[in-house]
Write a protein that holds these residues in place. Structure first.
Motif, PDB file in Angstrom:
ATOM      1  N   GLU A 143       0.826  -1.203   0.000  1.00 29.07           N
ATOM      2  CA  GLU A 143       0.000   0.000   0.000  1.00 29.07           C
ATOM      3  C   GLU A 143       0.862   1.255   0.000  1.00 29.07           C
ATOM      4  O   GLU A 143       0.461   2.300  -0.514  1.00 29.07           O
ATOM      5  CB  GLU A 143      -0.927  -0.015   1.215  1.00 29.07           C
ATOM      6  CG  GLU A 143      -1.971   1.085   1.207  1.00 29.07           C
ATOM      7  CD  GLU A 143      -2.979   0.934   2.328  1.00 29.07           C
ATOM      8  OE1 GLU A 143      -3.884   1.771   2.412  1.00 29.07           O
ATOM      9  OE2 GLU A 143      -2.850  -0.028   3.119  1.00 29.07           O
ATOM     10  N   PRO A 147      -1.882   3.433  -4.601  1.00 30.73           N
ATOM     11  CA  PRO A 147      -3.200   2.812  -4.467  1.00 30.73           C
ATOM     12  C   PRO A 147      -3.513   1.741  -5.502  1.00 30.73           C
ATOM     13  O   PRO A 147      -4.457   0.969  -5.325  1.00 30.73           O
ATOM     14  CB  PRO A 147      -4.150   4.000  -4.643  1.00 30.73           C
ATOM     15  CG  PRO A 147      -3.405   4.931  -5.560  1.00 30.73           C
ATOM     16  CD  PRO A 147      -1.958   4.789  -5.166  1.00 30.73           C
ATOM     17  N   PRO A 182     -15.865  -0.673   3.134  1.00 36.18           N
ATOM     18  CA  PRO A 182     -14.462  -0.262   3.294  1.00 36.18           C
ATOM     19  C   PRO A 182     -13.725  -1.086   4.341  1.00 36.18           C
ATOM     20  O   PRO A 182     -12.506  -1.244   4.252  1.00 36.18           O
ATOM     21  CB  PRO A 182     -14.577   1.206   3.719  1.00 36.18           C
ATOM     22  CG  PRO A 182     -15.892   1.659   3.174  1.00 36.18           C
ATOM     23  CD  PRO A 182     -16.795   0.463   3.278  1.00 36.18           C
ATOM     24  N   ARG A 187      -8.404  -1.577   0.616  1.00 39.10           N
ATOM     25  CA  ARG A 187      -7.539  -1.188  -0.498  1.00 39.10           C
ATOM     26  C   ARG A 187      -8.318  -1.083  -1.803  1.00 39.10           C
ATOM     27  O   ARG A 187      -8.016  -0.245  -2.653  1.00 39.10           O
ATOM     28  CB  ARG A 187      -6.375  -2.173  -0.634  1.00 39.10           C
ATOM     29  CG  ARG A 187      -5.373  -2.038   0.514  1.00 39.10           C
ATOM     30  CD  ARG A 187      -4.063  -2.687   0.192  1.00 39.10           C
ATOM     31  NE  ARG A 187      -3.438  -2.125  -0.990  1.00 39.10           N
ATOM     32  CZ  ARG A 187      -2.303  -2.591  -1.517  1.00 39.10           C
ATOM     33  NH1 ARG A 187      -1.693  -3.628  -0.952  1.00 39.10           N
ATOM     34  NH2 ARG A 187      -1.784  -2.038  -2.592  1.00 39.10           N
ATOM     35  N   HIS A 189     -11.373  -0.063  -2.056  1.00 43.39           N
ATOM     36  CA  HIS A 189     -12.046   1.233  -1.992  1.00 43.39           C
ATOM     37  C   HIS A 189     -11.064   2.365  -2.304  1.00 43.39           C
ATOM     38  O   HIS A 189     -11.417   3.330  -2.998  1.00 43.39           O
ATOM     39  CB  HIS A 189     -12.679   1.430  -0.615  1.00 43.39           C
ATOM     40  CG  HIS A 189     -14.033   0.797  -0.488  1.00 43.39           C
ATOM     41  ND1 HIS A 189     -15.202   1.507  -0.630  1.00 43.39           N
ATOM     42  CD2 HIS A 189     -14.404  -0.486  -0.262  1.00 43.39           C
ATOM     43  CE1 HIS A 189     -16.237   0.691  -0.482  1.00 43.39           C
ATOM     44  NE2 HIS A 189     -15.779  -0.525  -0.257  1.00 43.39           N
ATOM     45  N   LYS A 190      -9.836   2.262  -1.807  1.00 42.90           N
ATOM     46  CA  LYS A 190      -8.835   3.288  -2.103  1.00 42.90           C
ATOM     47  C   LYS A 190      -8.479   3.286  -3.586  1.00 42.90           C
ATOM     48  O   LYS A 190      -8.284   4.346  -4.192  1.00 42.90           O
ATOM     49  CB  LYS A 190      -7.582   3.060  -1.255  1.00 42.90           C
ATOM     50  CG  LYS A 190      -7.782   3.380   0.220  1.00 42.90           C
ATOM     51  CD  LYS A 190      -6.512   3.140   1.013  1.00 42.90           C
ATOM     52  CE  LYS A 190      -6.731   3.439   2.497  1.00 42.90           C
ATOM     53  NZ  LYS A 190      -5.505   3.161   3.297  1.00 42.90           N
TER      54      LYS A 190
END
Length: 222
Positions: A143, A147, A182, A187, A189-190
């Motif tokens: 991460e 992203p 989330p 991740r 969602h990011k």
């Protein structure tokens, strides 16, 4: 006809992939929207086997199927924004998870949209598939690197997944899909948030409100 032409339908996630790859590479091209209810002679001649979009036509030669198109674009224009990793094992991983997206994510989402009973069981299947994809994000990169599956920049697998950043909320808001939370898929969602802010993705993907109108007209349960 331009040297690079894309036969496309704006609401198709497969067309979105091809469009996004072209924009990421900065390739000048012409979009030729298609009416699938009245297929053009050009489409039928360019993809006589499946008769589907998208089709990329490069110097008069047609290349059908979104996954093949994006790989072709990456091979023909390798200098700018390379999409597939250099490492052979990582390339294989990207292709594996692309197959998973098409056979599991798309399939479960499509079955939810066609379901007549509210789709609770297939909705849960969709969430479980998203959680498996969340694991792939952790497997393929830190991460801290960024992203995307490709770290700070979009990769082949990000292009394959990007259309779902608008398709999932569209189906959620029109048809009541319950996406992975989330907490379940932080991740993912990011990644979708980063797609929403990416200039090429903004140009390639339709606005959610426009897509919602299409979903409402085409799929909403009576």
């Amino acid at each position: 006809m331009a040297s690079v032409t894309l036969l496309t339908v704006w609401a198709s996630p497969f067309s979105m992939r091809a469009k996004l790859a072209l924009l990421l590479k900065g390739i000048e091209h012409e979009d030729l929207p298609q009416d699938l209810g009245n297929k053009s002679k050009l489409l039928l001649e360019s993809n006589p086997v499946h008769k589907k979009i998208p089709v990329l036509i490069h110097k008069g030669k047609p290349v059908p199927e979104s996954v093949i198109i994006v790989q072709y674009i990456d091979e023909v224009w390798p200098e700018t924004s390379p999409l597939l990793p250099q490492d052979a094992f990582l390339r294989a991983k990207h292709r594996f998870w692309t197959d998973f997206i098409d056979k599991k994510i798309f399939d479960s989402l499509a079955r939810f949209m066609r379901s007549s009973d509210g789709g609770a069981a297939v909705n849960e299947e969709f969430i479980q598939n998203c959680m498996l994809l969340e694991g792939a994000l952790a497997e393929l990169g830190s991460e801290e690197d960024g992203p995307f599956f490709g770290g700070a920049s979009m990769s082949f697998l990000d292009v394959m997944l990007a259309p779902y950043s608008v398709l999932i909320p569209g189906v959620e808001q029109v048809m009541g899909l319950k996406p992975a939370s989330p907490e379940q898929c932080p991740r993912l969602h990011k990644l979708f948030g980063a797609v929403a802010e990416h200039p090429s993705a903004k140009a390639a993907l339709p606005q959610i409100e426009k897509l919602k109108e299409f979903i409402q007209a085409r799929f909403a349960r009576k």
